[in-house]
Design a protein around this motif. Structure first.
Motif, short mmCIF file in Angstrom:
data_model
loop_
_atom_site.label_atom_id
_atom_site.label_comp_id
_atom_site.label_asym_id
_atom_site.label_seq_id
_atom_site.Cartn_x
_atom_site.Cartn_y
_atom_site.Cartn_z
N VAL A 121 44.67 44.38 55.52
CA VAL A 121 45.78 43.70 56.20
C VAL A 121 46.87 44.69 56.61
N ALA A 122 47.13 44.78 57.91
CA ALA A 122 48.25 45.61 58.40
C ALA A 122 49.54 44.80 58.33
N ILE A 123 50.61 45.44 57.87
CA ILE A 123 51.90 44.76 57.77
C ILE A 123 52.93 45.54 58.58
N ASP A 138 46.71 50.20 67.52
CA ASP A 138 46.15 51.06 66.46
C ASP A 138 45.66 50.21 65.28
N SER A 139 46.43 49.19 64.92
CA SER A 139 46.04 48.34 63.79
C SER A 139 44.78 47.54 64.11
N LEU A 140 44.63 47.17 65.39
CA LEU A 140 43.42 46.44 65.79
C LEU A 140 42.17 47.30 65.63
N GLU A 141 42.34 48.62 65.72
CA GLU A 141 41.21 49.53 65.53
C GLU A 141 40.76 49.55 64.08
N LYS A 142 41.68 49.26 63.16
CA LYS A 142 41.42 49.58 61.74
C LYS A 142 41.31 48.38 60.80
N PRO A 171 61.26 26.03 56.25
CA PRO A 171 61.70 27.03 57.21
C PRO A 171 60.51 27.60 57.96
N GLY A 172 60.78 28.08 59.19
CA GLY A 172 59.73 28.85 59.85
C GLY A 172 59.07 28.20 61.02
N LYS A 173 59.84 27.61 61.93
CA LYS A 173 59.23 26.99 63.11
C LYS A 173 58.45 27.95 63.98
N PRO A 174 59.04 29.11 64.38
CA PRO A 174 58.25 30.00 65.23
C PRO A 174 57.22 30.73 64.37
N LEU A 175 55.96 30.41 64.55
CA LEU A 175 54.91 31.10 63.80
C LEU A 175 53.71 31.18 64.72
N LEU A 176 53.32 32.40 65.01
CA LEU A 176 52.27 32.61 66.00
C LEU A 176 50.96 32.93 65.32
N PHE A 177 49.90 32.31 65.82
CA PHE A 177 48.57 32.66 65.32
C PHE A 177 47.67 33.01 66.49
N GLY A 178 47.05 34.17 66.42
CA GLY A 178 46.14 34.59 67.48
C GLY A 178 44.90 35.24 66.89
N THR A 179 43.88 35.40 67.73
CA THR A 179 42.67 36.08 67.28
C THR A 179 42.20 37.03 68.37
N LYS A 180 41.49 38.05 67.92
CA LYS A 180 40.74 38.89 68.85
C LYS A 180 39.38 39.09 68.19
N GLY A 181 38.35 38.45 68.74
CA GLY A 181 37.07 38.44 68.05
C GLY A 181 37.26 37.80 66.68
N ARG A 182 36.86 38.53 65.63
CA ARG A 182 37.01 37.96 64.29
C ARG A 182 38.29 38.42 63.60
N GLN A 183 39.12 39.16 64.32
CA GLN A 183 40.38 39.63 63.73
C GLN A 183 41.47 38.57 63.90
N LEU A 184 42.32 38.47 62.89
CA LEU A 184 43.39 37.47 62.92
C LEU A 184 44.73 38.17 63.06
N ILE A 185 45.61 37.57 63.86
CA ILE A 185 46.96 38.12 64.04
C ILE A 185 47.97 37.01 63.77
N PHE A 186 48.90 37.28 62.86
CA PHE A 186 49.95 36.31 62.56
C PHE A 186 51.30 36.92 62.92
N GLY A 187 52.09 36.20 63.72
CA GLY A 187 53.48 36.58 63.96
C GLY A 187 54.35 35.68 63.11
N LEU A 188 54.89 36.24 62.03
CA LEU A 188 55.69 35.43 61.11
C LEU A 188 57.17 35.55 61.49
N PRO A 189 57.96 34.49 61.24
CA PRO A 189 59.38 34.57 61.55
C PRO A 189 60.06 35.65 60.70
#
Ligand code: AMP
Ligand code: MG
Length: 400
Positions: A174-176, A233-237, A275-293
């Motif tokens: 998990v990249a942070i 870069d994080s998507l590579e790893k 709390p936390g209305k803006p919360l983004l969830f995306g994917t690229k292939g099997r990778q998960l991306i979360f945009g947390l507030p």
């Protein structure tokens, strides 16, 4: 706007278990999920044995006066003498039952005369205090199945059946990434308008608690190019990318557009949640991306409700949902909100029963109010006053 459950469904629909790896070190197995089923290579116990220190004999013989003691059998030693009718052998816990005997009587229930004879002072039930060979498990029998989470007992069982290496699911990497021009690392003192990056270390700890592997990528300023470089870069790893901050609709909130430019498909961007209305969830292939507030509490809650279940599924657990339960309030709770609200709380364990105590809470930047919280109370939209004792929906945070 999406309800919490619907958003969680979307996350889990896009999440699959990771690939597997073989681990040959018991100390690295705790909390890992089995990717194969295993069977025993032995009968257990491997021989019929005594569960007590006492005397091995034939049931019924206790009625026939003092019985001559024909042998003393220690654990780890094979009996050499057959116990004939009217005889007994002294036997220790874990020692093999001698041929001829069918039962064991505890030595506390006997009168022994100078180690030569024994008088039994209780009626014996056939087979008492004896475990038969293969009673616990038999050679070839499946003892642990794929999908099992490995706790101390399971690891002990692996050792008992001679398994020294095991196929398990990989742990998510998990990249942070913390975004924000105002952020600085905790070893510096904030200047005007600056605040320390508390989300970074907190998300690292949450990731560890979720038994995944965190990679802290530092603070990124609110600039498209920087953000794009580090996300690419994080998507590579890594398997999962967690971004905090920059995800709402402010002029410098570049996270959504940068993700899109990198070919990440956004599945949702807002949740009916406080709390936390803006919360983004995306994917690229099997990778998960979360945009947390960016607000620490929002980021914390977003992780527990959405990221952690996803990590559970990636780790190979069949049931990935958060641990929802219902517990009675220890004290009154007053709550008002136009969205479903999650309130930090502490579970109180007492002999009289378990209850949950909500914390006083001053909004979504209030990390201190979260101190020692091991649960979140879920309250539906509206104005509520719940009396002490009212059952409330509770999310447990410290479960695996
Ligand atoms: P944002 O989501 O970027 O609009 O940030 C919302 C609020 O959270 C702002 O007050 C930020 O300063 C604060 N914030 C953002 N990122 C962090 C962080 N990593 N640690 C602590 N506070 C943060
Ligand atoms: Mg920001």
């Amino acid at each position: 706007m999406l309800e919490v459950e619907a958003a969680l469904d979307i996350v889990l629909e896009h999440t699959t278990a990771l690939s597997t790896e073989t681990i040959s070190d018991y100390s690295a197995l705790l909390g890992r999920i089995m990717a194969e089923s295993i069977s025993s290579d032995i009968d257990s116990p491997p021989f019929t044995k005594s569960m007590m220190d006492g005397f091995a004999l034939r049931a019924g013989d206790e009625r026939h006066g003092p019985l001559p003691i024909v042998e003393v059998i220690a654990a780890g030693q094979m009996p050499r003498v057959v116990v004939e009718s009217g005889q007994a052998s002294r036997i220790m816990t874990g020692a093999p039952l001698p041929p001829g005997a069918d039962s064991v009587v505890m030595h506390e229930r006997c009168t022994v005369d100078e180690e030569r004879t024994v008088t039994v002072n209780e009626a014996i039930k056939l087979g008492q205090n004896v475990v038969q060979r293969g009673q616990e498990m038999q050679q070839g029998e499946v003892v642990l199945t794929t999908g099992t989470s490995l706790g101390p007992q399971e690891i002990g069982l692996l050792a008992a059946v001679g398994r020294t290496s095991l196929s398990v699911y990989r742990q998510p990497q998990v990249a942070i990434i913390s975004t924000g021009d105002e952020l600085l690392e905790p070893n510096r003192f904030p200047g005007p308008g600056q605040i320390r990056n508390s989300n970074g270390p907190m998300l690292v700890a949450q990731t560890l608690r979720a038994r995944a592997l965190p990679h802290y990528r530092g603070i990124v300023p609110d600039q498209r190019e920087y953000l794009q470089t580090i996300v690419a870069d994080s998507l590579e790893k890594y398997d999962v990318i967690l971004l905090s901050g920059g995800v709402s609709a402010g002029a410098y909130d570049f996270v959504p557009e940068v993700l899109t430019s990198l070919g990440i498909e956004t599945h949702f961007h807002k949740i009916k949640l406080k709390p936390g209305k803006p919360l983004l969830f995306g994917t690229k292939g099997r990778q998960l991306i979360f945009g947390l507030p960016g607000n620490p509490l929002s980021s914390f809650v977003g992780f527990e409700l959405f990221v952690r279940p996803a990590l559970r599924r990636m780790r190979g657990l069949a049931n990935a949902n958060p641990y929802f339960t219902s517990l009675p309030l220890q004290s009154e709770l007053v709550c008002r909100g136009d969205r479903r609200t999650f309130i930090p709380a502490k579970i109180e364990w007492e002999m009289s029963g378990v209850s949950v105590r909500p914390f006083r809470w001053f909004g979504s930047a209030d990390l201190r109010a979260m101190g020692r919280a091991d649960a979140l109370l879920s309250v539906e939209p509206g104005s509520h006053t719940f009396a002490a004792g009212t059952p409330v929906t509770t999310v447990l945070l410290t479960q695996d």
